[in-house]
Design an enzyme around this catalytic site. Structure first.
Site, PDB file in Angstrom:
ATOM      1  N   GLU A   1      -0.952 -15.962 -10.770  1.00  0.00           N
ATOM      2  CA  GLU A   1      -0.042 -15.013 -11.413  1.00  0.00           C
ATOM      3  C   GLU A   1       1.413 -15.256 -11.020  1.00  0.00           C
ATOM      4  OE1 GLU A   1      -1.558 -11.157 -10.481  1.00  0.00           O
ATOM      5  OE2 GLU A   1      -3.355 -11.467 -11.677  1.00  0.00           O
TER       6      GLU A   1
ATOM      7  N   CYS B   1      -6.458  -4.936  -7.971  1.00  0.00           N
ATOM      8  CA  CYS B   1      -6.178  -4.517  -6.598  1.00  0.00           C
ATOM      9  C   CYS B   1      -5.681  -5.691  -5.754  1.00  0.00           C
ATOM     10  CB  CYS B   1      -7.398  -3.863  -5.969  1.00  0.00           C
ATOM     11  SG  CYS B   1      -8.859  -4.918  -5.913  1.00  0.00           S
ATOM     12  N   HIS B   2      -5.905  -6.906  -6.228  1.00  0.00           N
ATOM     13  CA  HIS B   2      -5.404  -8.078  -5.502  1.00  0.00           C
ATOM     14  C   HIS B   2      -3.877  -8.130  -5.483  1.00  0.00           C
ATOM     15  CE1 HIS B   2      -5.771  -9.491  -9.703  1.00  0.00           C
ATOM     16  NE2 HIS B   2      -4.685 -10.224  -9.416  1.00  0.00           N
TER      17      HIS B   2
ATOM     18  N   ARG C   1      -3.387   5.579   3.433  1.00  0.00           N
ATOM     19  CA  ARG C   1      -4.811   5.253   3.644  1.00  0.00           C
ATOM     20  C   ARG C   1      -5.615   5.461   2.363  1.00  0.00           C
ATOM     21  NH1 ARG C   1      -6.694   4.934   9.240  1.00  0.00           N
ATOM     22  NH2 ARG C   1      -4.911   5.312  10.593  1.00  0.00           N
TER      23      ARG C   1
ATOM     24  N   TYR D   1       0.837  -1.201   0.000  1.00  0.00           N
ATOM     25  CA  TYR D   1       0.000   0.000   0.000  1.00  0.00           C
ATOM     26  C   TYR D   1       0.875   1.255   0.000  1.00  0.00           C
ATOM     27  CZ  TYR D   1      -3.916  -3.103   0.905  1.00  0.00           C
ATOM     28  OH  TYR D   1      -4.859  -4.093   0.798  1.00  0.00           O
TER      29      TYR D   1
ATOM     30  N   SER E   1       2.633  -3.977   4.056  1.00  0.00           N
ATOM     31  CA  SER E   1       4.092  -3.792   4.034  1.00  0.00           C
ATOM     32  C   SER E   1       4.832  -4.978   4.650  1.00  0.00           C
ATOM     33  CB  SER E   1       4.492  -2.487   4.729  1.00  0.00           C
ATOM     34  OG  SER E   1       3.997  -2.463   6.036  1.00  0.00           O
TER      35      SER E   1
ATOM     36  N   ASN F   1     -12.407  -0.251  -5.645  1.00  0.00           N
ATOM     37  CA  ASN F   1     -12.177  -0.729  -7.005  1.00  0.00           C
ATOM     38  C   ASN F   1     -13.313  -1.670  -7.416  1.00  0.00           C
ATOM     39  OD1 ASN F   1     -10.799  -1.369  -9.434  1.00  0.00           O
ATOM     40  ND2 ASN F   1     -10.071  -3.240  -8.459  1.00  0.00           N
TER      41      ASN F   1
END
Length: 175
Positions: free
Chosen positions: A167, A140-141, A123, A109, A146, A132
């Site tokens: 993937e 967004c997957h 945020r 993020y 972190s 999304n």
């Protein structure tokens, strides 16, 4: 003066290894919303009321081939599908950056916020993912916490994990 009713949107539910996947497209073939459910209401709920189509008809969506290709191992096709999203300039940039993440890669993020040009807006980056609507087509997957853990996903962590594994993202350390 004659007015024409807006063209209806089309919705289709496809079978995938991750369960039913429903796609909502506008009359121009752009994905408005999609996700791993067979609930039309849940898909429509991904859009703000003012952006929901007035009429929705069952039919064949043009994105169906890209979904089939994704599950056949050709994940790049999903990034070529046209989408239509509604949001601020910051959100629009965030969604653009999500589409730029290559298959097999992931951002945190924090890295997404930096890619959006707002490294302090972690945020907001998380909100970009949460809001999304055309899941899979705007990946967004591919955004993780972190610490490398999965974080959230509207369609469940099992689906997120499966997509990342398809993937070839190294998910063995993911929780």
């Amino acid at each position: 003066m004659t007015t024409t009713a807006p063209a209806p949107a089309t919705i289709q539910t496809l079978d995938t290894p991750d369960g039913p996947f429903t796609v909502l497209e506008d009359a121009d073939g752009r994905v408005l919303a999609s996700g791993w459910t067979d609930s039309v209401d849940r898909i429509l709920g991904r859009l703000a009321d003012r952006h929901r189509p007035e009429r929705v008809l069952d039919g064949i969506v043009s994105a169906a081939d890209a979904v089939d290709a994704f599950y056949a191992g050709e994940v790049d096709h999903a990034m070529q599908v046209p989408v239509r999203q509604f949001g601020t300039e910051l959100f629009t940039e965030g969604w653009r950056q999500l589409r730029a993440i290559p298959p097999g890669a992931a951002l945190t993020y924090t890295e997404l916020a930096a890619a959006m040009g707002r490294p302090d807006a972690v945020r907001a980056a998380a909100s970009v993912c949460a809001r999304n609507a055309p899941a899979l087509f705007v990946p967004c997957h591919r955004v993780l916490r972190s610490d490398g853990s999965l974080g959230g996903f509207a369609w469940g962590l099992d689906v997120k994990r499966s997509l990342l594994e398809r993937e070839a993202v190294g998910t063995t350390a993911l929780v």
